[in-house]
Motif scaffolding. Structure first.
Motif: not given
Length: 186
Positions: A77-88, A52-60
């Motif tokens: 790749x862009x969505x996976x980058x967002x997800x990886x940053x959130x997970x880290x 949910x947070x990854x898609x929220x950040x993607x939309x913003x």
């Protein structure tokens, strides 16, 4: 030929209308993002939150992108980058605070049409994989999940993790070897 004629459907939709394009992006990639989040975090609730947070950040982020940037976007790749940053960030934050007394257990998602034996086997295999992935070092887990769960090519895994391709190959190889060792030690 118009500029949008040669684009994939997601990028074309994003260029045509951000809200409808985002719905297209979400529909095309939500399963992949959730699957990666589940394998990274090991917990259903955490995976739902990360997705949910990854898609929220993607939309913003998309709301501020120019047409040229949208046209060049590599959504997976862009969505996976967002997800990886959130997970880290989640891993870093959880390392700083003590674990709660009672950890919530993952809630089983049941498909009423699914065969009970198949559901049990899938659940057991998924749980075993999650436990084994959770025992890998973070960099190996991330590389294995992106390469073999999300099925990104090595070049995209390298871009997402911001490491050289050779390092990705090394992390994947060592991670898979460790998974085999851990799986055989049960």
């Amino acid at each position: 030929m118009r500029e949008t004629d040669c684009l994939d459907p997601v990028r074309k939709a994003l260029l045509d209308d951000l809200d409808e394009g985002f719905a297209e992006l979400y529909g095309a990639y939500r399963g992949m993002v959730f699957s990666a989040a589940l394998r990274l975090s090991g917990r259903w609730a955490d995976a739902e939150d990360l997705t949910a947070e990854a898609f929220l950040r993607a939309y913003r982020a998309l709301a501020g992108y120019e047409r040229d940037r949208l046209a060049e976007l590599q959504p997976r790749a862009w969505l996976m980058t967002i997800l990886m940053n959130l997970w880290r960030n989640q891993v870093r934050t959880s390392a700083r605070k003590p674990p709660p007394e009672l950890r919530d257990q993952p809630v089983d998602k049941i498909d009423p049409g699914e065969d009970v034996e198949e559901a049990a086997a899938r659940r057991e295999t998924g749980d075993e994989l999650a436990v084994l992935l959770g025992r890998l070092p973070a960099e190996q887990r991330a590389a294995v999940v992106l390469r073999h769960v999300v099925d990104l090519p090595v070049s995209e895994v390298a871009a997402v993790l911001r490491i050289p391709q050779g390092t990705v190959k090394s992390h994947v190889s060592r991670g898979l070897r460790r998974l085999r060792e851990l799986g055989g030690a049960r």
